[in-house]
Write a protein that holds these residues in place. Structure first.
Motif, short mmCIF file in Angstrom:
data_model
loop_
_atom_site.label_atom_id
_atom_site.label_comp_id
_atom_site.label_asym_id
_atom_site.label_seq_id
_atom_site.Cartn_x
_atom_site.Cartn_y
_atom_site.Cartn_z
N GLU A 101 61.14 51.15 41.62
CA GLU A 101 60.26 51.71 40.58
C GLU A 101 60.90 52.84 39.79
O GLU A 101 60.50 53.11 38.66
N TYR A 127 59.01 43.00 32.86
CA TYR A 127 57.99 42.77 33.90
C TYR A 127 58.44 43.39 35.22
O TYR A 127 59.55 43.12 35.65
N PRO A 128 57.58 44.23 35.84
CA PRO A 128 56.25 44.60 35.40
C PRO A 128 56.33 45.46 34.13
O PRO A 128 57.34 46.12 33.89
N GLN A 129 55.26 45.42 33.35
CA GLN A 129 55.23 46.12 32.08
C GLN A 129 55.24 47.64 32.31
O GLN A 129 54.86 48.15 33.35
N ALA A 182 52.07 49.36 33.52
CA ALA A 182 51.84 49.29 34.97
C ALA A 182 52.74 50.28 35.71
O ALA A 182 52.30 50.96 36.64
N SER A 239 44.95 44.51 41.43
CA SER A 239 45.80 43.71 40.54
C SER A 239 45.16 43.51 39.18
O SER A 239 45.81 43.65 38.14
N HIS A 260 49.35 43.91 36.07
CA HIS A 260 50.80 43.75 36.20
C HIS A 260 51.19 42.29 36.03
O HIS A 260 50.36 41.39 36.15
N LEU A 298 52.71 42.34 43.17
CA LEU A 298 52.14 43.65 43.47
C LEU A 298 51.79 43.66 44.96
O LEU A 298 50.94 42.89 45.40
N PRO A 351 55.19 47.49 42.71
CA PRO A 351 55.19 46.38 41.73
C PRO A 351 56.47 45.56 41.77
O PRO A 351 57.15 45.37 40.76
#
Length: 384
Positions: free
Chosen positions: A77, A95-97, A100, A243, A248, A252, A271
């Motif tokens: 992350e 992705y993940p955006q 998120a 979720s 996302h 997750l 994520p």
């Protein structure tokens, strides 16, 4: 878009063991991959098509890497989200955006998100600096014991400490943090939820996690969790709500507490592929790493059902050992039925560093747990 044996480029930020296991799946599908990691000896280096060494928190490094790919995903992350926002604005699918990631990267922001969305979680207080906690205790705002958590950059048990007295605050980073009420719980559970851009959502069975008391790391992950169907459904419902609210794309992992009264409280989320899903490599019809690739490429999601019961045992560096790694008694665990080791490729060990994991599969979860205990007590991760 044609992803397979084509000019399509998938980028992965982070080249640790999660990236390496993602690459098992991209190699299976012959998807061209580029990986960025700060370490020249990152485990993913041997498995990707192109490897780039660089700082994941540096704007220019992440932005310039992202411009070279069609879809960009993460295995950690702690990345520069400003660069990701710029890439998204220029048409790169991330992705993940970043929306998120902004929620999840900071534990204080994450906890406030749960409160705002009526998602059950443990009570907490937010502090700009750890030094503010002493005043809060003195004024009756906090009572012992509580759990101190760094708001950012915590992982694998780092950045978390149970505080039973003011002395326990000594030596902690003086940075943004939260102090969370200690919850008397029966079990720590997790549910992995997967979403693709088309809106398809699937969830894996509830797993049960057993933690090392000193390192605050997962020692065992058991699937299925040894809980009632009613509690399992509660956990799945809560995970699906998290979720849905975060929206996302990809995996997750939702970590939760089962309280003494069988309520479900969300602890935190990740994520990306997660330790709680490693059992799925051998035990599930579609493992979490393939599922993440399917999700971020907007492909149909696979079955999350288990073929057999599965238990994951983390292999971490033994206490008192730092240096070039040696895996002791590997031959002995390979003699046991249903045992598959996964070695991450880290050449240097240190106490409690994640060096690999072992999966144990069996039709009977109780038998699998016995074998897992034997594995844990047999294999040693030491230094030369």
């Amino acid at each position: 878009m044609n992803y397979f044996s084509s000019d399509f480029k998938l980028g992965i930020l982070g080249g640790g063991q999660l990236g390496k296991m993602l690459l098992y799946e991209t190699r299976k599908f012959d998807i061209h991959t580029k990986v960025l990691d700060p370490s020249p000896e990152a485990p993913s280096k041997i498995a990707c098509n192109e490897f780039f060494e660089g700082d994941l928190l540096d704007y220019d490094t992440v932005y310039n890497f992202g411009k070279k790919v069609d879809v960009l995903t993460i295995e950690i992350e702690n990345v520069n989200t400003k660069a990701l926002e710029k890439l998204e604005s220029e048409g790169v699918k991330v992705y993940p955006q970043t929306d998120a990631l902004h929620i999840i990267q900071n534990k204080a922001t994450q906890k406030l998100f749960y409160v705002d969305n009526n998602i059950p979680t443990a009570p907490f207080s937010r502090f700009a600096y750890t030094s503010e906690i002493e005043d809060s205790v003195a004024n009756g705002g906090l009572t012992f014991p509580f759990v101190w958590k760094s708001a950012q950059f915590g992982y694998d048990g780092q950045g978390v400490k149970v505080v039973r007295s003011l002395k326990d605050l000594e030596g902690l980073p003086n940075s943004e943090c939260i102090a969370e009420t200690m919850i008397p719980f029966k079990n720590e559970l997790a549910v992995i939820v997967v979403r693709n851009p088309s809106g398809q959502t699937v969830s894996y069975p509830v797993v049960e996690m057993e933690f090392h008391p000193e390192a605050n790391q997962v020692e065992y992950v058991l699937c299925p969790a040894r809980i009632s169907d009613e509690v399992a459904q509660k956990a799945i419902d809560v995970a699906l709500k998290v979720s849905e609210k975060i929206q996302h794309i990809g995996i997750l992992a939702v970590e939760m507490f089962q309280t003494k009264d069988d309520e479900i409280l969300v602890n935190e989320v990740a994520p990306r592929p997660h330790n709680s899903g490693h059992y799925s490599i051998e035990a599930s019809y579609t493992n979490q790493f393939e599922q993440h690739i399917r999700a971020i490429l907007d492909l149909p999601l696979g079955s999350t059902e288990s073929k057999v019961a599965g238990i994951m045992v983390n292999l971490v560096g033994a206490e008192g050992h730092t240096g070039e790694v040696v895996y002791q008694n590997m031959e002995k665990i390979l003699q046991l039925d249903g045992v598959t080791p996964h070695i991450y490729g880290k050449k240097q060990t240190r106490p409690f560093r994640k060096m690999g994991h072992v999966t144990i599969v069996n039709q009977d979860i109780a038998q699998a747990r016995k074998i897992a205990e034997k594995v844990k007590n047999t294999i040693k991760v030491i230094s030369k």
